[in-house]
Each structure stands twice: as C-alpha cells, then as structure tokens.
Design a protein around this motif. Structure first.
Motif, PDB file in Angstrom:
ATOM      1  N   ASN A  57     -18.263   2.271   1.311  1.00 50.09           N
ATOM      2  CA  ASN A  57     -17.674   2.496  -0.011  1.00 50.09           C
ATOM      3  C   ASN A  57     -16.163   2.252  -0.071  1.00 50.09           C
ATOM      4  N   VAL A  58     -15.677   1.323   0.694  1.00 51.66           N
ATOM      5  CA  VAL A  58     -14.250   0.987   0.688  1.00 51.66           C
ATOM      6  C   VAL A  58     -14.027  -0.172  -0.279  1.00 51.66           C
ATOM      7  N   ILE A  59     -12.922  -0.112  -1.019  1.00 54.43           N
ATOM      8  CA  ILE A  59     -12.505  -1.214  -1.887  1.00 54.43           C
ATOM      9  C   ILE A  59     -11.245  -1.813  -1.271  1.00 54.43           C
ATOM     10  N   ILE A  60     -11.261  -3.126  -1.068  1.00 52.88           N
ATOM     11  CA  ILE A  60     -10.113  -3.818  -0.481  1.00 52.88           C
ATOM     12  C   ILE A  60      -9.561  -4.757  -1.550  1.00 52.88           C
ATOM     13  N   ALA A  61      -8.385  -4.429  -2.073  1.00 51.18           N
ATOM     14  CA  ALA A  61      -7.801  -5.157  -3.198  1.00 51.18           C
ATOM     15  C   ALA A  61      -7.127  -6.456  -2.747  1.00 51.18           C
ATOM     16  N   ASP A  62      -6.745  -7.242  -3.738  1.00 50.01           N
ATOM     17  CA  ASP A  62      -6.174  -8.574  -3.557  1.00 50.01           C
ATOM     18  C   ASP A  62      -5.050  -8.613  -2.522  1.00 50.01           C
ATOM     19  N   GLY A  63      -5.143  -9.573  -1.612  1.00 48.92           N
ATOM     20  CA  GLY A  63      -4.056  -9.855  -0.680  1.00 48.92           C
ATOM     21  C   GLY A  63      -3.873  -8.857   0.444  1.00 48.92           C
ATOM     22  N   ALA A  64      -4.758  -7.898   0.588  1.00 48.77           N
ATOM     23  CA  ALA A  64      -4.609  -6.900   1.657  1.00 48.77           C
ATOM     24  C   ALA A  64      -4.864  -7.538   3.021  1.00 48.77           C
ATOM     25  N   LYS A  65      -4.193  -7.004   4.033  1.00 45.05           N
ATOM     26  CA  LYS A  65      -4.364  -7.449   5.420  1.00 45.05           C
ATOM     27  C   LYS A  65      -4.747  -6.220   6.240  1.00 45.05           C
ATOM     28  N   ILE A  66      -5.881  -6.293   6.936  1.00 42.51           N
ATOM     29  CA  ILE A  66      -6.362  -5.201   7.786  1.00 42.51           C
ATOM     30  C   ILE A  66      -6.527  -5.795   9.174  1.00 42.51           C
ATOM     31  N   LEU A  67      -5.688  -5.353  10.120  1.00 42.90           N
ATOM     32  CA  LEU A  67      -5.603  -6.027  11.405  1.00 42.90           C
ATOM     33  C   LEU A  67      -5.627  -5.042  12.561  1.00 42.90           C
ATOM     34  N   GLY A  73     -11.399   4.626   6.842  1.00 44.81           N
ATOM     35  CA  GLY A  73     -12.332   5.688   6.505  1.00 44.81           C
ATOM     36  C   GLY A  73     -13.077   5.437   5.206  1.00 44.81           C
ATOM     37  N   GLU A  74     -14.266   6.022   5.105  1.00 43.76           N
ATOM     38  CA  GLU A  74     -15.114   5.782   3.936  1.00 43.76           C
ATOM     39  C   GLU A  74     -14.465   6.270   2.648  1.00 43.76           C
ATOM     40  N   ASN A  75     -14.880   5.641   1.562  1.00 42.45           N
ATOM     41  CA  ASN A  75     -14.417   5.943   0.202  1.00 42.45           C
ATOM     42  C   ASN A  75     -12.928   5.693   0.000  1.00 42.45           C
ATOM     43  N   SER A  76     -12.326   4.884   0.827  1.00 37.88           N
ATOM     44  CA  SER A  76     -10.902   4.598   0.687  1.00 37.88           C
ATOM     45  C   SER A  76     -10.681   3.353  -0.153  1.00 37.88           C
ATOM     46  N   VAL A  77      -9.456   3.224  -0.652  1.00 40.74           N
ATOM     47  CA  VAL A  77      -9.042   2.038  -1.405  1.00 40.74           C
ATOM     48  C   VAL A  77      -7.847   1.444  -0.664  1.00 40.74           C
ATOM     49  N   ILE A  78      -7.976   0.183  -0.295  1.00 38.74           N
ATOM     50  CA  ILE A  78      -6.875  -0.533   0.341  1.00 38.74           C
ATOM     51  C   ILE A  78      -6.154  -1.271  -0.780  1.00 38.74           C
ATOM     52  N   GLY A  79      -4.951  -0.835  -1.094  1.00 36.08           N
ATOM     53  CA  GLY A  79      -4.212  -1.350  -2.239  1.00 36.08           C
ATOM     54  C   GLY A  79      -3.822  -2.811  -2.101  1.00 36.08           C
ATOM     55  N   ALA A  80      -3.614  -3.458  -3.230  1.00 41.19           N
ATOM     56  CA  ALA A  80      -3.227  -4.867  -3.266  1.00 41.19           C
ATOM     57  C   ALA A  80      -1.964  -5.085  -2.430  1.00 41.19           C
ATOM     58  N   GLY A  81      -2.016  -6.076  -1.563  1.00 41.83           N
ATOM     59  CA  GLY A  81      -0.865  -6.426  -0.742  1.00 41.83           C
ATOM     60  C   GLY A  81      -0.604  -5.509   0.437  1.00 41.83           C
ATOM     61  N   SER A  82      -1.424  -4.508   0.643  1.00 39.42           N
ATOM     62  CA  SER A  82      -1.232  -3.597   1.777  1.00 39.42           C
ATOM     63  C   SER A  82      -1.372  -4.348   3.095  1.00 39.42           C
ATOM     64  N   ILE A  83      -0.595  -3.916   4.071  1.00 41.53           N
ATOM     65  CA  ILE A  83      -0.732  -4.413   5.441  1.00 41.53           C
ATOM     66  C   ILE A  83      -1.065  -3.201   6.293  1.00 41.53           C
TER      67      ILE A  83
END
Length: 138
Positions: A57-67, A73-83
């Motif tokens: 249930n994670v949402i990964i917004a535009d341009g995010a980088k996960i490295l 963690g579950e139910n999280s939101v990765i904001g636009a442009g986050s690194i």
C-alpha cells in the motif's frame, strides 16, 4: 513485483532494478528504484549491498528515487522528488532527502473510494486562473 502493482500515467520513465515491491503499490512517472552500492578501495569490499523493499500500500509519487538496501514501510507515501536512501517507517510521508513525518490519518493521498468529481477540479482551476488574472490586471 506483485501483480497488483499499478503504474499511474503509464509509469513513463521509470527505472526499477532488483527490488521487492509488495501488494497494492502505486508508482507514478520518472521513479527510480534500485541499488546504491559502492566499492571501498581501502577495505577492498562492496558497501551498501542490497536493494529496496517496498511494503504494501505504498504510493511513490513523480520523480522519487528510492535507493539502497532499505525498507519502505507499508501505507507510506513517497513524495514527489523525494530521494530516499534510508529505511522509512510504516504510515509515513516522505519529502526532500531522507525526510519523513507521520502520515495524518485524517487524509488520503492520491486515491480514495469517493473520488472527486472532475468538474470540481475544472471549476477550481478556472477560479485559480481568474484570481491570478485579477491580481495582475490592476
């Protein structure tokens, strides 16, 4: 990658390498998910070995980088442009570089079963443009 993973807006420009992505994850465009390893010439060893695990249930917004070897963690939101190069606890919202805060349970991000009527969005945008034009017509 779980078969329930959705790519919003066709997931254009996404790069996903060797990651575990769990159920009901939504990925927007220009997202990168993958390794962040490096070779240490002094110790003659690889460091930061491993790949991201994206929980349910994670949402990964535009341009995010996960490295790197991290868990989102579950139910999280990765904001636009986050690194994001460090693990993020469940029910969080990320922003900037490795920044996060608890998700406000009073709000849903992106999706809700009671989606807004598109006409309301059109009306809000028309009002925004009209207000902007008034501001500069003085």
């Amino acid at each position: 990658m779980d078969k329930t993973v959705l790519f919003a807006h066709h997931g254009r420009g996404c790069t996903i390498v060797a990651s575990k992505i769990c159920e009901n994850v939504v990925i927007f465009q220009n997202v990168s998910i993958g390794a962040n390893l490096k070779y240490n010439k002094i110790t003659d060893e690889w460091e930061n070995v491993g790949n991201p695990v994206i929980a349910r249930n994670v949402i990964i917004a535009d341009g995010a980088k996960i490295l790197g070897p991290i868990v989102i963690g579950e139910n999280s939101v990765i904001g636009a442009g986050s690194i994001i190069t460090k693990s993020i606890p469940a029910n969080s919202v990320t922003y900037g570089v490795n920044r996060f805060k608890p998700k406000d349970s009073n709000y849903d991000f992106i999706f809700n079963k009671n989606m807004i009527n598109p006409q309301k969005i059109i009306e809000a945008n028309k009002k925004l443009v009209a207000d902007f034009n008034k501001q500069f017509d003085k």
